[in-house]
Each structure stands twice: as structure tokens, then as C-alpha cells.
Design a protein around this motif. Sequence first.
Motif, PDB file in Angstrom:
ATOM      1  N   LEU A  53       0.835  -1.198   0.000  1.00 52.55           N
ATOM      2  CA  LEU A  53       0.000   0.000   0.000  1.00 52.55           C
ATOM      3  C   LEU A  53       0.874   1.255   0.000  1.00 52.55           C
ATOM      4  O   LEU A  53       0.638   2.185  -0.773  1.00 52.55           O
ATOM      5  N   ILE A  54       1.881   1.270   0.837  1.00 56.82           N
ATOM      6  CA  ILE A  54       2.778   2.428   0.918  1.00 56.82           C
ATOM      7  C   ILE A  54       3.534   2.613  -0.390  1.00 56.82           C
ATOM      8  O   ILE A  54       3.574   3.707  -0.958  1.00 56.82           O
ATOM      9  N   ARG A  55       4.125   1.550  -0.884  1.00 56.63           N
ATOM     10  CA  ARG A  55       4.900   1.618  -2.125  1.00 56.63           C
ATOM     11  C   ARG A  55       4.008   2.063  -3.287  1.00 56.63           C
ATOM     12  O   ARG A  55       4.374   2.959  -4.050  1.00 56.63           O
ATOM     13  N   GLY A  56       2.851   1.453  -3.417  1.00 58.26           N
ATOM     14  CA  GLY A  56       1.945   1.806  -4.495  1.00 58.26           C
ATOM     15  C   GLY A  56       1.467   3.239  -4.418  1.00 58.26           C
ATOM     16  O   GLY A  56       1.338   3.916  -5.443  1.00 58.26           O
ATOM     17  N   SER A  57       1.203   3.712  -3.225  1.00 58.74           N
ATOM     18  CA  SER A  57       0.752   5.093  -3.046  1.00 58.74           C
ATOM     19  C   SER A  57       1.794   6.076  -3.539  1.00 58.74           C
ATOM     20  O   SER A  57       1.467   7.079  -4.176  1.00 58.74           O
ATOM     21  N   LEU A  58       3.045   5.788  -3.265  1.00 55.73           N
ATOM     22  CA  LEU A  58       4.123   6.684  -3.675  1.00 55.73           C
ATOM     23  C   LEU A  58       4.433   6.555  -5.163  1.00 55.73           C
ATOM     24  O   LEU A  58       4.611   7.561  -5.852  1.00 55.73           O
ATOM     25  N   GLU A  59       4.472   5.326  -5.672  1.00 52.79           N
ATOM     26  CA  GLU A  59       4.797   5.121  -7.080  1.00 52.79           C
ATOM     27  C   GLU A  59       3.727   5.688  -8.001  1.00 52.79           C
ATOM     28  O   GLU A  59       4.038   6.203  -9.072  1.00 52.79           O
ATOM     29  N   GLU A  60       2.485   5.584  -7.600  1.00 53.48           N
ATOM     30  CA  GLU A  60       1.382   6.033  -8.443  1.00 53.48           C
ATOM     31  C   GLU A  60       0.960   7.465  -8.134  1.00 53.48           C
ATOM     32  O   GLU A  60       0.025   7.967  -8.752  1.00 53.48           O
ATOM     33  N   ASP A  61       1.632   8.100  -7.180  1.00 53.35           N
ATOM     34  CA  ASP A  61       1.251   9.434  -6.721  1.00 53.35           C
ATOM     35  C   ASP A  61      -0.248   9.464  -6.419  1.00 53.35           C
ATOM     36  O   ASP A  61      -0.983  10.360  -6.818  1.00 53.35           O
ATOM     37  N   ALA A  62      -0.678   8.429  -5.729  1.00 51.29           N
ATOM     38  CA  ALA A  62      -2.090   8.245  -5.395  1.00 51.29           C
ATOM     39  C   ALA A  62      -2.546   9.277  -4.365  1.00 51.29           C
ATOM     40  O   ALA A  62      -1.746  10.030  -3.810  1.00 51.29           O
ATOM     41  N   ASP A  63      -3.855   9.249  -4.106  1.00 52.08           N
ATOM     42  CA  ASP A  63      -4.429  10.151  -3.103  1.00 52.08           C
ATOM     43  C   ASP A  63      -3.709  10.036  -1.766  1.00 52.08           C
ATOM     44  O   ASP A  63      -3.669  10.989  -0.991  1.00 52.08           O
ATOM     45  N   TRP A  64      -3.168   8.865  -1.495  1.00 47.24           N
ATOM     46  CA  TRP A  64      -2.526   8.626  -0.208  1.00 47.24           C
ATOM     47  C   TRP A  64      -1.089   9.136  -0.147  1.00 47.24           C
ATOM     48  O   TRP A  64      -0.486   9.159   0.915  1.00 47.24           O
ATOM     49  N   ALA A  65      -0.510   9.521  -1.274  1.00 51.15           N
ATOM     50  CA  ALA A  65       0.919   9.860  -1.320  1.00 51.15           C
ATOM     51  C   ALA A  65       1.289  10.973  -0.332  1.00 51.15           C
ATOM     52  O   ALA A  65       2.314  10.889   0.341  1.00 51.15           O
ATOM     53  N   GLU A  66       0.463  12.004  -0.240  1.00 48.88           N
ATOM     54  CA  GLU A  66       0.795  13.128   0.641  1.00 48.88           C
ATOM     55  C   GLU A  66       0.858  12.699   2.105  1.00 48.88           C
ATOM     56  O   GLU A  66       1.799  13.031   2.822  1.00 48.88           O
ATOM     57  N   VAL A  67      -0.125  11.936   2.548  1.00 45.50           N
ATOM     58  CA  VAL A  67      -0.129  11.514   3.953  1.00 45.50           C
ATOM     59  C   VAL A  67       0.944  10.445   4.194  1.00 45.50           C
ATOM     60  O   VAL A  67       1.525  10.381   5.279  1.00 45.50           O
ATOM     61  N   VAL A  68       1.256   9.626   3.186  1.00 42.00           N
ATOM     62  CA  VAL A  68       2.368   8.675   3.321  1.00 42.00           C
ATOM     63  C   VAL A  68       3.677   9.448   3.472  1.00 42.00           C
ATOM     64  O   VAL A  68       4.519   9.094   4.299  1.00 42.00           O
ATOM     65  N   ASP A  69       3.846  10.517   2.705  1.00 40.78           N
ATOM     66  CA  ASP A  69       5.034  11.372   2.857  1.00 40.78           C
ATOM     67  C   ASP A  69       5.094  11.975   4.265  1.00 40.78           C
ATOM     68  O   ASP A  69       6.175  12.090   4.853  1.00 40.78           O
ATOM     69  N   GLN A  70       3.955  12.365   4.789  1.00 45.31           N
ATOM     70  CA  GLN A  70       3.922  12.934   6.144  1.00 45.31           C
ATOM     71  C   GLN A  70       4.301  11.882   7.181  1.00 45.31           C
ATOM     72  O   GLN A  70       5.031  12.183   8.129  1.00 45.31           O
ATOM     73  N   LEU A  71       3.817  10.660   6.986  1.00 47.27           N
ATOM     74  CA  LEU A  71       4.202   9.573   7.896  1.00 47.27           C
ATOM     75  C   LEU A  71       5.690   9.305   7.798  1.00 47.27           C
ATOM     76  O   LEU A  71       6.365   9.130   8.816  1.00 47.27           O
ATOM     77  N   ASN A  72       6.212   9.296   6.599  1.00 45.34           N
ATOM     78  CA  ASN A  72       7.641   9.107   6.391  1.00 45.34           C
ATOM     79  C   ASN A  72       8.436  10.170   7.162  1.00 45.34           C
ATOM     80  O   ASN A  72       9.398   9.843   7.865  1.00 45.34           O
ATOM     81  N   ALA A  73       8.035  11.418   7.027  1.00 46.79           N
ATOM     82  CA  ALA A  73       8.727  12.499   7.730  1.00 46.79           C
ATOM     83  C   ALA A  73       8.639  12.330   9.241  1.00 46.79           C
ATOM     84  O   ALA A  73       9.618  12.525   9.959  1.00 46.79           O
TER      85      ALA A  73
END
Length: 78
Positions: A53-73
Motif C-alpha cells: 500500500l505504501i509503495r503503491g501510493s508513492l509510485e502512483e502518486d495516489a491520493d494517499w501519497a501526501e499523507v504517506v510522505d507525512q508519515l515518512n517524515a
Amino acid sequence: MEHAVHPFSELFEQLGLPADNASIQAFIEQHAPLPDDVGLAEAPFWNRGQAELIRGSLEEDADWAEVVDQLNAALRKG
């Protein structure tokens, strides 16, 4: 295309994790700091589905990408 903005709680629900504020904070405190040389999706605390889910969100620049980036930070701070 405009992306939806999701809060941490919704991401944690998608990951199958407790999504209340105290549980989210406890998760971040338990797993931070994540070393710089470990990608978020490769972190050892995810199961395969969570990592995908995390990888796909980032690779596809999905709706979740921004919040995944925030979790990463949040996990990089220690």
C-alpha cells in the motif's frame, strides 16, 4: 487532477492499524527514527500488504501519497 487529502487516521485504518490519536503517536514513537538508508515501504515493521500500500501510493502518486510522505517524515524524526 486534484487529490483528496487524507488524515493520518485514515491512512492507519487503510494499513489495518489502530487509528486513534494515542495509537498513532505510540506507533510513531515506537518506530522512529527510521534510518535514512531504509525506504519507508522497506521498514521491517510493515507486513507485505502494508508495504505494498505504501509503495503503491508513492509510485502512483495516489491520493494517499501526501499523507504517506507525512508519515515518512514523522518516522524520520527521532
